[in-house]
Design a protein around this motif. Structure first.
Motif, mmCIF file in Angstrom:
data_model
loop_
_atom_site.group_PDB
_atom_site.id
_atom_site.type_symbol
_atom_site.label_atom_id
_atom_site.label_comp_id
_atom_site.label_asym_id
_atom_site.label_seq_id
_atom_site.Cartn_x
_atom_site.Cartn_y
_atom_site.Cartn_z
ATOM 1 N N THR A 68 -3.504 -4.286 5.685
ATOM 2 C CA THR A 68 -2.611 -5.203 6.397
ATOM 3 C C THR A 68 -2.526 -6.581 5.749
ATOM 4 O OG1 THR A 68 -4.452 -5.742 7.887
ATOM 5 C CG2 THR A 68 -2.867 -4.096 8.631
ATOM 6 N N THR A 69 -3.465 -6.903 4.870
ATOM 7 C CA THR A 69 -3.444 -8.225 4.246
ATOM 8 C C THR A 69 -3.104 -8.200 2.767
ATOM 9 O OG1 THR A 69 -5.825 -8.172 3.728
ATOM 10 C CG2 THR A 69 -5.172 -9.071 5.882
ATOM 11 N N ARG A 70 -3.278 -7.067 2.099
ATOM 12 C CA ARG A 70 -3.033 -6.981 0.663
ATOM 13 C C ARG A 70 -1.848 -6.054 0.404
ATOM 14 N NH1 ARG A 70 -6.749 -8.658 -2.989
ATOM 15 N NH2 ARG A 70 -4.918 -8.402 -4.343
ATOM 16 N N LEU A 71 -0.654 -6.531 0.766
ATOM 17 C CA LEU A 71 0.545 -5.730 0.557
ATOM 18 C C LEU A 71 0.884 -5.579 -0.918
ATOM 19 C CD1 LEU A 71 2.845 -7.021 3.453
ATOM 20 C CD2 LEU A 71 1.190 -5.141 3.458
ATOM 21 N N VAL A 107 -7.468 9.391 6.002
ATOM 22 C CA VAL A 107 -6.013 9.315 6.159
ATOM 23 C C VAL A 107 -5.669 7.843 6.307
ATOM 24 C CG1 VAL A 107 -4.003 9.844 7.580
ATOM 25 C CG2 VAL A 107 -5.781 11.563 7.276
ATOM 26 N N LEU A 108 -4.756 7.372 5.477
ATOM 27 C CA LEU A 108 -4.337 5.974 5.491
ATOM 28 C C LEU A 108 -2.818 5.940 5.391
ATOM 29 C CD1 LEU A 108 -4.921 2.899 5.249
ATOM 30 C CD2 LEU A 108 -5.263 3.260 2.796
ATOM 31 N N ALA A 109 -2.179 5.218 6.290
ATOM 32 C CA ALA A 109 -0.715 5.064 6.239
ATOM 33 C C ALA A 109 -0.363 3.614 6.508
ATOM 34 C CB ALA A 109 -0.038 5.979 7.257
ATOM 35 N N ARG A 110 0.722 3.166 5.866
ATOM 36 C CA ARG A 110 1.173 1.778 6.027
ATOM 37 C C ARG A 110 2.687 1.750 6.017
ATOM 38 N NH1 ARG A 110 -0.801 -2.436 1.530
ATOM 39 N NH2 ARG A 110 0.481 -1.098 0.217
ATOM 40 N N TRP A 111 3.261 0.928 6.854
ATOM 41 C CA TRP A 111 4.720 0.802 6.897
ATOM 42 C C TRP A 111 5.098 -0.681 6.955
ATOM 43 C CZ3 TRP A 111 1.523 2.763 10.581
ATOM 44 C CH2 TRP A 111 1.435 2.092 11.799
ATOM 45 N N GLY A 112 6.315 -0.977 6.500
ATOM 46 C CA GLY A 112 6.808 -2.352 6.552
ATOM 47 C C GLY A 112 6.381 -3.205 5.388
ATOM 48 N N GLY A 113 5.986 -2.592 4.270
ATOM 49 C CA GLY A 113 5.626 -3.349 3.080
ATOM 50 C C GLY A 113 6.850 -3.884 2.360
ATOM 51 N N PRO A 114 6.671 -4.362 1.121
ATOM 52 C CA PRO A 114 7.779 -4.961 0.375
ATOM 53 C C PRO A 114 8.996 -4.046 0.239
ATOM 54 C CG PRO A 114 5.691 -5.402 -0.715
ATOM 55 C CD PRO A 114 5.403 -4.428 0.387
ATOM 56 N N ASP A 116 9.714 -1.590 2.393
ATOM 57 C CA ASP A 116 10.005 -1.061 3.723
ATOM 58 C C ASP A 116 9.921 0.458 3.747
ATOM 59 O OD1 ASP A 116 10.413 -1.596 6.417
ATOM 60 O OD2 ASP A 116 12.556 -1.177 6.288
ATOM 61 N N ASP A 117 8.997 1.000 2.977
ATOM 62 C CA ASP A 117 8.713 2.424 2.999
ATOM 63 C C ASP A 117 7.520 2.694 3.906
ATOM 64 O OD1 ASP A 117 10.727 2.991 1.263
ATOM 65 O OD2 ASP A 117 9.448 3.436 -0.456
ATOM 66 N N VAL A 118 7.342 3.945 4.255
ATOM 67 C CA VAL A 118 6.106 4.395 4.891
ATOM 68 C C VAL A 118 5.260 5.027 3.793
ATOM 69 C CG1 VAL A 118 5.070 5.921 6.602
ATOM 70 C CG2 VAL A 118 7.241 4.785 7.104
ATOM 71 N N GLU A 119 4.145 4.406 3.484
ATOM 72 C CA GLU A 119 3.251 4.893 2.437
ATOM 73 C C GLU A 119 2.148 5.741 3.077
ATOM 74 O OE1 GLU A 119 2.256 1.403 -0.322
ATOM 75 O OE2 GLU A 119 2.963 0.473 1.539
ATOM 76 N N HIS A 120 1.681 6.735 2.344
ATOM 77 C CA HIS A 120 0.596 7.555 2.887
ATOM 78 C C HIS A 120 -0.416 7.917 1.814
ATOM 79 C CE1 HIS A 120 3.421 10.856 1.554
ATOM 80 N NE2 HIS A 120 2.276 11.321 1.077
ATOM 81 N N LEU A 121 -1.641 8.173 2.282
ATOM 82 C CA LEU A 121 -2.740 8.622 1.419
ATOM 83 C C LEU A 121 -3.618 9.554 2.250
ATOM 84 C CD1 LEU A 121 -5.007 6.545 -0.944
ATOM 85 C CD2 LEU A 121 -6.034 7.940 0.847
ATOM 86 N N VAL A 122 -3.935 10.709 1.693
ATOM 87 C CA VAL A 122 -4.811 11.677 2.353
ATOM 88 C C VAL A 122 -5.839 12.155 1.336
ATOM 89 C CG1 VAL A 122 -4.966 13.926 3.493
ATOM 90 C CG2 VAL A 122 -3.017 12.427 3.969
ATOM 91 N N LEU A 123 -7.106 12.117 1.734
ATOM 92 C CA LEU A 123 -8.191 12.604 0.878
ATOM 93 C C LEU A 123 -9.070 13.545 1.687
ATOM 94 C CD1 LEU A 123 -9.576 12.329 -1.944
ATOM 95 C CD2 LEU A 123 -11.043 10.589 -0.911
ATOM 96 N N SER A 124 -9.186 14.765 1.225
ATOM 97 C CA SER A 124 -9.941 15.840 1.850
ATOM 98 C C SER A 124 -9.208 16.371 3.082
ATOM 99 C CB SER A 124 -11.379 15.411 2.164
ATOM 100 O OG SER A 124 -12.196 16.556 2.345
ATOM 101 N N GLY A 185 1.987 9.238 -1.443
ATOM 102 C CA GLY A 185 3.443 9.279 -1.508
ATOM 103 C C GLY A 185 4.040 8.236 -0.587
ATOM 104 N N HIS A 186 5.355 8.220 -0.533
ATOM 105 C CA HIS A 186 6.033 7.269 0.354
ATOM 106 C C HIS A 186 7.356 7.868 0.803
ATOM 107 C CE1 HIS A 186 8.788 6.003 -2.903
ATOM 108 N NE2 HIS A 186 7.742 6.193 -3.673
ATOM 109 N N THR A 187 7.819 7.407 1.960
ATOM 110 C CA THR A 187 9.054 7.891 2.573
ATOM 111 C C THR A 187 9.827 6.696 3.095
ATOM 112 O OG1 THR A 187 7.808 9.836 3.338
ATOM 113 C CG2 THR A 187 9.991 9.487 4.307
ATOM 114 N N PRO A 188 11.144 6.630 2.893
ATOM 115 C CA PRO A 188 11.910 5.528 3.485
ATOM 116 C C PRO A 188 11.659 5.439 4.988
ATOM 117 C CG PRO A 188 13.274 6.752 1.946
ATOM 118 C CD PRO A 188 11.999 7.535 2.099
ATOM 119 N N ARG A 189 11.477 4.239 5.483
ATOM 120 C CA ARG A 189 11.115 4.086 6.900
ATOM 121 C C ARG A 189 12.195 4.656 7.822
ATOM 122 N NH1 ARG A 189 8.807 -1.349 9.910
ATOM 123 N NH2 ARG A 189 8.564 -0.419 11.974
#
Length: 262
Positions: A68-71, A107-114, A116-124, A185-189
């Motif tokens: 949330t702080t390091r976009l 599982v890590l997801a973030r939306w509203g970055g520079p 405006d995509d929805v970013e995702h990361l999944v490990l295991s 990966g990422h997906t348009p919001r």
């Protein structure tokens, strides 16, 4: 914006090793969610004086703060930084080279970055379900553990040989470079209606017990909330105690669910 979460231990006799959280920055722009499933080590030495719940709290807190702080950082860079930060916090007291040093799925997801995509990361073997505005659901999975023959994981020694190793499976432990192994990966919001993050203690409603598919799982969480899904899992587990062909590893597992309707 609607965000709900729930988590439940698999046993009252053991601490819950799952960790779940979400954040909406004060700027009002975007947000993030984090779900971790701490890996329960076999009885015996794991080189760490702190334990898995301590580890998941440290790693989860770092992931939530950084996302949330390091976009300016990608999710892969955020996971790498969070692993390094967590390792540094107990490097002087614990043996981080031990193959069973505390570790977790991510599982890590973030939306509203520079972008405006929805970013995702999944490990295991935790899961992220991405729902489109039309109701279609895409499961983002890291299936390397599922692709291993069950015989390869039958003993602690054989599982240890495959843990964070080529040809095996990967978890977030003490090596920051493992972040590059994550599914990202990422997906348009505009193409995302909701996100549902699940540890495998909750996703077993679909992948172990076959009570429904991923689309039905998201519909259930929307209707009954994350705790509703966990309650359904517990009910099925209770009825499946004698079904050894269905139950893998343990009857009751820690479960965590985060639902974010964007």
């Amino acid at each position: 914006m609607r965000i709900e979460l729930a988590t439940s231990p698999g046993s009252a006799e053991r601490p819950n090793e799952d960790w779940a959280s979400a954040a909406l920055p004060a700027s009002g722009q975007g947000g993030s969610l984090v779900v971790l499933d701490g890996v329960t080590p076999p009885t015996g030495d794991d080189g760490c004086a702190h334990g898995v719940p301590w580890f998941t709290a440290r790693l989860g807190g770092a992931l939530l703060e950084l996302s949330t702080t390091r976009l300016d950082l990608s999710l892969t860079e955020i996971l790498s930084t969070a692993i390094r930060r967590t390792a540094d916090s107990h490097r002087q007291t614990c043996d981080l080279s031990h193959v069973r040093t505390p570790q977790a799925t991510v599982v890590l997801a973030r939306w509203g970055g520079p972008l405006d995509d929805v970013e995702h990361l999944v490990l295991s073997d935790s899961a992220l379900l991405v729902e489109a505005p039309g109701g279609e659901v895409r499961a983002v999975l890291d299936d390397r553990l599922d692709r291993l023959p069950r015989e390869a994981l039958r003993t602690h020694a054989s599982a240890d040989a495959l843990r964070n190793a080529e040809g095996g499976f990967f978890t977030a432990a003490a090596d920051p470079s493992v972040a590059a192994r994550a599914v990202t990966g990422h997906t348009p919001r505009a193409e995302v209606r909701s996100l549902t993050a699940l540890t495998d203690g909750a996703s077993r409603w679909v992948d172990m017990f076959k009570e429904g598919d991923w689309t039905q799982c998201v519909a259930l969480v929307r209707r009954e909330g994350p705790q509703g899904l966990i309650d359904r899992v517990r009910a099925v587990e209770t009825g499946a105690e004698e079904r050894t062909e269905v139950i893998r590893w343990k009857l009751h597992d820690d479960a965590a669910v985060v639902f974010a309707e964007l």
